[in-house]
Write a protein that holds these residues in place. Structure first.
Motif, mmCIF file in Angstrom:
data_model
loop_
_atom_site.group_PDB
_atom_site.id
_atom_site.type_symbol
_atom_site.label_atom_id
_atom_site.label_comp_id
_atom_site.label_asym_id
_atom_site.label_seq_id
_atom_site.Cartn_x
_atom_site.Cartn_y
_atom_site.Cartn_z
ATOM 1 N N ILE A 248 147.542 68.101 -0.296
ATOM 2 C CA ILE A 248 148.148 67.518 0.912
ATOM 3 C C ILE A 248 147.043 67.121 1.888
ATOM 4 O O ILE A 248 146.150 67.937 2.174
ATOM 5 C CB ILE A 248 149.110 68.532 1.566
ATOM 6 C CG1 ILE A 248 150.297 68.791 0.631
ATOM 7 C CG2 ILE A 248 149.605 68.043 2.927
ATOM 8 C CD1 ILE A 248 151.225 69.889 1.071
ATOM 9 N N PRO A 249 147.030 65.864 2.396
ATOM 10 C CA PRO A 249 145.990 65.446 3.336
ATOM 11 C C PRO A 249 146.180 66.159 4.674
ATOM 12 O O PRO A 249 147.299 66.571 5.003
ATOM 13 C CB PRO A 249 146.223 63.931 3.462
ATOM 14 C CG PRO A 249 147.643 63.713 3.074
ATOM 15 C CD PRO A 249 147.976 64.803 2.075
ATOM 16 N N PHE B 79 143.209 67.717 3.830
ATOM 17 C CA PHE B 79 142.302 68.750 3.334
ATOM 18 C C PHE B 79 141.513 68.264 2.112
ATOM 19 O O PHE B 79 141.830 67.229 1.504
ATOM 20 C CB PHE B 79 143.090 70.025 3.020
ATOM 21 C CG PHE B 79 143.817 70.558 4.220
ATOM 22 C CD1 PHE B 79 143.109 71.083 5.293
ATOM 23 C CD2 PHE B 79 145.199 70.505 4.302
ATOM 24 C CE1 PHE B 79 143.773 71.560 6.415
ATOM 25 C CE2 PHE B 79 145.869 70.982 5.405
ATOM 26 C CZ PHE B 79 145.153 71.508 6.478
ATOM 27 N N ALA B 80 140.489 69.069 1.733
ATOM 28 C CA ALA B 80 139.555 68.652 0.682
ATOM 29 C C ALA B 80 140.247 68.373 -0.655
ATOM 30 O O ALA B 80 139.844 67.481 -1.395
ATOM 31 C CB ALA B 80 138.492 69.733 0.516
ATOM 32 N N GLY B 81 141.288 69.155 -0.966
ATOM 33 C CA GLY B 81 141.965 68.994 -2.253
ATOM 34 C C GLY B 81 142.559 67.609 -2.434
ATOM 35 O O GLY B 81 142.595 67.068 -3.543
ATOM 36 N N PHE B 82 143.030 67.010 -1.334
ATOM 37 C CA PHE B 82 143.614 65.669 -1.423
ATOM 38 C C PHE B 82 142.564 64.663 -1.874
ATOM 39 O O PHE B 82 142.805 63.844 -2.774
ATOM 40 C CB PHE B 82 144.192 65.260 -0.066
ATOM 41 C CG PHE B 82 144.552 63.801 0.028
ATOM 42 C CD1 PHE B 82 145.733 63.325 -0.543
ATOM 43 C CD2 PHE B 82 143.707 62.901 0.662
ATOM 44 C CE1 PHE B 82 146.057 61.979 -0.484
ATOM 45 C CE2 PHE B 82 144.022 61.551 0.728
ATOM 46 C CZ PHE B 82 145.193 61.086 0.158
ATOM 47 N N PHE B 83 141.380 64.709 -1.243
ATOM 48 C CA PHE B 83 140.357 63.720 -1.571
ATOM 49 C C PHE B 83 139.757 63.969 -2.955
ATOM 50 O O PHE B 83 139.330 63.023 -3.627
ATOM 51 C CB PHE B 83 139.272 63.721 -0.490
ATOM 52 C CG PHE B 83 139.765 63.134 0.801
ATOM 53 C CD1 PHE B 83 139.877 61.762 0.952
ATOM 54 C CD2 PHE B 83 140.169 63.953 1.840
ATOM 55 C CE1 PHE B 83 140.368 61.215 2.131
ATOM 56 C CE2 PHE B 83 140.662 63.419 3.019
ATOM 57 C CZ PHE B 83 140.755 62.049 3.167
ATOM 58 N N GLY B 84 139.728 65.232 -3.397
ATOM 59 C CA GLY B 84 139.277 65.519 -4.759
ATOM 60 C C GLY B 84 140.131 64.773 -5.772
ATOM 61 O O GLY B 84 139.625 64.076 -6.663
ATOM 62 N N VAL C 250 152.953 66.464 -7.621
ATOM 63 C CA VAL C 250 154.241 66.631 -6.929
ATOM 64 C C VAL C 250 154.940 67.911 -7.407
ATOM 65 O O VAL C 250 155.488 68.676 -6.615
ATOM 66 C CB VAL C 250 155.135 65.387 -7.170
ATOM 67 C CG1 VAL C 250 156.543 65.624 -6.632
ATOM 68 C CG2 VAL C 250 154.519 64.157 -6.514
ATOM 69 N N ILE C 251 154.878 68.160 -8.727
ATOM 70 C CA ILE C 251 155.492 69.387 -9.266
ATOM 71 C C ILE C 251 154.796 70.619 -8.693
ATOM 72 O O ILE C 251 155.430 71.605 -8.307
ATOM 73 C CB ILE C 251 155.418 69.390 -10.809
ATOM 74 C CG1 ILE C 251 156.252 68.244 -11.386
ATOM 75 C CG2 ILE C 251 155.885 70.725 -11.379
ATOM 76 C CD1 ILE C 251 156.063 68.022 -12.880
ATOM 77 N N SER C 252 153.457 70.543 -8.624
ATOM 78 C CA SER C 252 152.701 71.729 -8.181
ATOM 79 C C SER C 252 152.952 72.063 -6.713
ATOM 80 O O SER C 252 152.767 73.208 -6.297
ATOM 81 C CB SER C 252 151.203 71.521 -8.423
ATOM 82 O OG SER C 252 150.680 70.544 -7.542
ATOM 83 N N VAL C 253 153.363 71.061 -5.932
ATOM 84 C CA VAL C 253 153.639 71.320 -4.508
ATOM 85 C C VAL C 253 154.688 72.431 -4.365
ATOM 86 O O VAL C 253 154.617 73.249 -3.449
ATOM 87 C CB VAL C 253 154.124 70.024 -3.814
ATOM 88 C CG1 VAL C 253 154.716 70.337 -2.436
ATOM 89 C CG2 VAL C 253 152.978 69.040 -3.668
#
Length: 475
Positions: free
Chosen positions: A383-384, A386-391, A416-419
């Motif tokens: 989720i933006p 944060f770093a995970g989004f840009f990765g 989307v499933i992992s959210v």
């Protein structure tokens, strides 16, 4: 050995860690308070090696009879390994007392495992990769079962050892076939002969076996079976090390061994294999994580899913994909270290407070820990801002540029499933009350480690281009 003093300076990050192991062993032999000394000594060693690596990125060279590369993206990997290990040491100071594993050997094994990771990342020869892999793996097997009194830890170490040895067999067979056809284990020689070797079935089989062996190390489906049990049975801090620096080391070995082939597009020959295990890893990890009730098992399946996203970068076989993988590994390391860090702080004696229900109402009882854990869950979910989004973003862009748009779309669907399972934990913390009171032992060093991880996750999310441009400039 060295041709000049500059080559010695270029290998100083490894020399610092290697010298640290010898000094730490001496301290352990002669000091009765080695457990107290070695934790801070290890942090000092890791930070010295890590920051020296970061400040000498330009010191690119190949040393020790063309066996080891230094500088550039190799030093970026060194920084990821050593800084992650320093964070784990901060988390471990109070945790291993609670876990009844207050031994000086704990920190010596951690230093040894990091030295193995560094050898893998800088390798210019298949034998150097094998040496680094075994140094890291043997240390990991012992760390998993560091508390011999706990049956779960012993079971975890035994499973890890048996399946790890099985996977090493694939790598050794792969190296044997590559050497048999290329007549060399040097990456430089193999790369120059690649056009000639690409039609040789034995060579391609060797490359495939090599990748299968490392598919185990990165926890990709269907070689993931060890991950949930090992993460659950091992100490939480050690599981954090496995899932971050250990995973980064395995990806670094794949990248350095096949780097020229990836960036030239020659590795498209194995793109179908990489694409299949990527899709299976993403969806298997994301779907099975939903059914987990233990937070360490949930993070284990999350780790399998993230391995799938990272493999998309390998399948893309372009410079953007490699840069995206290194960025993702840095971001993933800090957000997962933060998550495992909070788990280690909340975990009680005898492995209490590890069920998801233990986190009910945490937002009321421990608002700071709940807020930090929510930040790491948002980042892991992609989720933006944060770093995970840009990765994930950089990896998916690389796939689209490599005309693998369908793989990027499946990656988005898996995200989307992992959210669901990441946000379920946030919902439990803030929207449910708990009838049980859990005791949480205060750990200032543990909180410091979590804060550092959180700051890095936010910084990489706010300024992602800075790190990505740095990585690209050294590829």
């Amino acid at each position: 050995m060295y041709n000049n003093i500059q080559e010695f300076y270029n290998t100083l990050p490894l020399v610092i860690v290697a010298a640290g192991i010898l000094i730490a062993t001496t301290i352990e032999m002669y000091s009765k308070k080695s457990e107290n000394i070695l934790s801070w000594f290890s942090i000092l060693i890791f930070l010295a090696s890590g920051f020296y690596s970061l400040f000498t990125l330009d010191a690119r060279s190949v040393v020790l009879q063309n066996m080891l590369a230094t500088g550039g993206y190799v030093n970026i990997f060194y920084f990821i390994f050593t800084f992650s290990a320093a964070i784990i040491c901060f988390l471990s100071i109070d945790y291993i007392k609670k876990y009844d594993a207050y031994f000086g050997e704990y920190y010596i094994l951690m230093q040894t495992s990091v030295l193995g990771m560094m050898l893998m990342a800088g390798a210019k020869d298949l034998f150097m990769i094998f040496l680094g892999l075994e140094v890291m793996s043997v240390s990991f097997y012992v760390l998993a079962g560091i508390n011999r009194k706990r049956l779960t830890a012993t079971e975890s170490a035994l499973k890890y050892f048996l399946l790890g040895a099985f996977a090493t067999g694939f790598i050794v067979y792969g190296i044997a076939l590559i050497y048999g056809t290329a007549q060399s284990t040097s990456f430089e020689v193999i790369t120059t002969k690649f056009s000639e070797l690409s039609g040789n079935l034995l060579f391609l089989t060797g490359v495939l076996l090599f990748l299968i062996g490392f598919s185990f190390k990165i926890a990709a489906f269907p070689f993931h079976m060890w991950v949930p049990d090992v993460y659950q049975g091992a100490p939480s801090t050690v599981a954090g090390l496995f899932s971050t620096a250990g995973k980064a080391a395995a990806f670094s070995a794949i990248i350095v061994s096949l780097f020229v082939l990836f960036t030239s597009g020659a590795m498209r020959i194995i793109t179908p294999y990489l694409s299949v295990i990527s899709v299976l890893s993403m969806f298997f990890g994301s779907i099975v994580a939903i059914a987990q009730t233990n937070i360490k098992r949930m993070l284990a399946y999350s780790s399998i899913s993230h391995a799938g996203y990272l493999i998309i970068g390998l399948a893309a076989s372009n410079t953007e994909g490699i840069a995206g993988i290194i960025f993702y590994l840095a971001a993933y390391s800090f957000m997962n270290l933060g998550a495992f860090g909070i788990v280690s702080i909340i975990e009680g004696k005898e492995e209490a407070n590890l069920e998801l229900n233990s986190y009910r109402g945490l937002g009321t009882r421990q608002p700071l820990l709940a807020a930090l854990l929510s930040l790491f869950m948002f980042s892991l979910a992609g989720i933006p801002p944060f770093a995970g989004f840009f990765g994930k973003y950089y990896i998916f862009i690389a796939a689209i540029e490599a005309k693998l748009t369908w793989l990027a779309i499946l990656g988005v669907l898996s995200s989307v499933i992992s959210v669901y399972f990441y946000l379920r934990l946030v919902v439990l913390m803030y929207f449910y009350d708990s009838s049980e009171q859990i005791e949480i032992e205060r750990s200032n060093t543990g909180l410091l480690a979590v804060f550092i991880s959180a700051i890095l996750v936010v910084l990489l999310g706010v300024l992602p281009g800075s790190l990505l441009n740095l990585i690209i400039s050294y590829l």
